[in-house]
Design an enzyme around this catalytic site. Structure first.
Site: not given
Ligand code: NAD
Length: 250
Positions: A29, A122, A133, A155, A162, A198, A239
């Site tokens: 983020t 993922h 296809c 495609c 296809c 996560s 954070d």
């Molecule tokens: P989630 O969105 O469910 O959870 C993210 C968590 O991180 C939340 O609890 C949030 O409060 C916390 N968070 C956000 N910023 C933060 C920071 N700076 N410091 C500490 N905590 C912070 O994400 P998830 O559990 O990873 O799963 C959701 C799905 O989202 C996954 O399948 C993934 O594929 C997909 N996804 C991927 C991306 C990416 O590739 N960057 C972005 C969004 C979603």
């Protein structure tokens, strides 16, 4: 002296030899890529149920819905640079401690940061597969243009026969995750698992910490609580970048 919080985290890092990370959207983020479920996540700001965007049945029925809405998220990922959180994990690898990164993310930032064994459970956007296809193509200029213009790629637009719809190699809800066995093997080898950013609510990846060995340690860094907090020796509701700055390792 009983160590707690940040002090215990540092102590665990110094004593561990096989650290595995499990990262989620929260580690990215600070790179400008919104998460899904955090307070500013795209699931809360779009005016439709967010999970629909990555629902495989909806994609099969209405692929135009995905291509209509994915652009902003996709291009925010493309221009992003690794955060301090990503660089911290690559630093731990440089110190010989971090052995692998299991990530739920589809943004490629762990590779960009220099970690050499990344398991993207993922998937990613690097390849697109025909739903009709066996045709597949790497991400290319024409695909980028079509995503920008919210067009559904087929495609036949790329030499396939296809005419089926192309889908990125991202794991959608309702599809099996990628390389789960590899992720499980890594978690079972770990003497320390660090979860970063996560919500630990997306299965089966969220279940990985329950496979840790009894003597392994478990740390969670997430700015809100998770259903696994009670299993961890250290939980830092902060954070990620602020936490890793405090380690002094960057
Ligand atoms: P989630 O969105 O469910 O959870 C993210 C968590 O991180 C939340 O609890 C949030 O409060 C916390 N968070 C956000 N910023 C933060 C920071 N700076 N410091 C500490 N905590 C912070 O994400 P998830 O559990 O990873 O799963 C959701 C799905 O989202 C996954 O399948 C993934 O594929 C997909 N996804 C991927 C991306 C990416 O590739 N960057 C972005 C969004 C979603």
């Amino acid at each position: 002296m009983i160590l707690k919080g940040m002090d215990l985290f540092m102590d665990l890092i110094s004593k561990s030899e096989y650290i595995v990370a499990l990262s989620g959207a929260g580690i990215s983020t600070n790179a400008g890529i919104p998460d899904f479920r955090g307070p500013n996540g795209i699931y809360r700001t779009e005016n439709f149920p967010g999970e629909d965007l990555f629902d495989i049945q909806i994609f099969r029925d209405r692929p135009e819905f995905f291509y209509e809405h994915i652009g902003d998220f996709f291009f925010s990922m493309r221009k992003a640079e690794p955060t301090k959180g990503h660089l911290f994990l690559s630093k731990l690898e440089g110190l010989g401690k971090m052995k692998s990164v299991v990530t739920q993310n589809i943004d490629g930032l762990h590779d960009k940061a220099g970690n050499s064994y990344v398991i993207p459970v993922h998937g990613d956007f690097e390849e697109f597969h025909c739903q009709g296809c066996k045709f597949k193509t790497e991400l290319n200029e024409k695909l980028l243009e079509m995503i920008k213009n919210k067009q559904v790629p087929h495609c036949s637009d790329f030499g396939g026969e296809c005419g089926g719809v192309l889908k990125p190699r991202v794991v959608f809800y309702g599809e099996p995750v990628y390389a789960f066995e590899k992720a499980l093997t890594e978690v079972q080898k770990a003497d320390l698992l660090i979860v970063l950013g996560s919500s630990l609510t997306v299965y089966p990846v969220a279940s990985l910490p329950t496979y840790l060995r009894d003597d392994a340690k478990f740390v969670i860094i997430n700015n809100e609580s998770t259903p696994m907090d009670h299993l961890a020796q250290v939980v830092l509701h902060e954070d990620i970048d602020s936490v890793v700055e405090k380690t002094g390792l960057l």
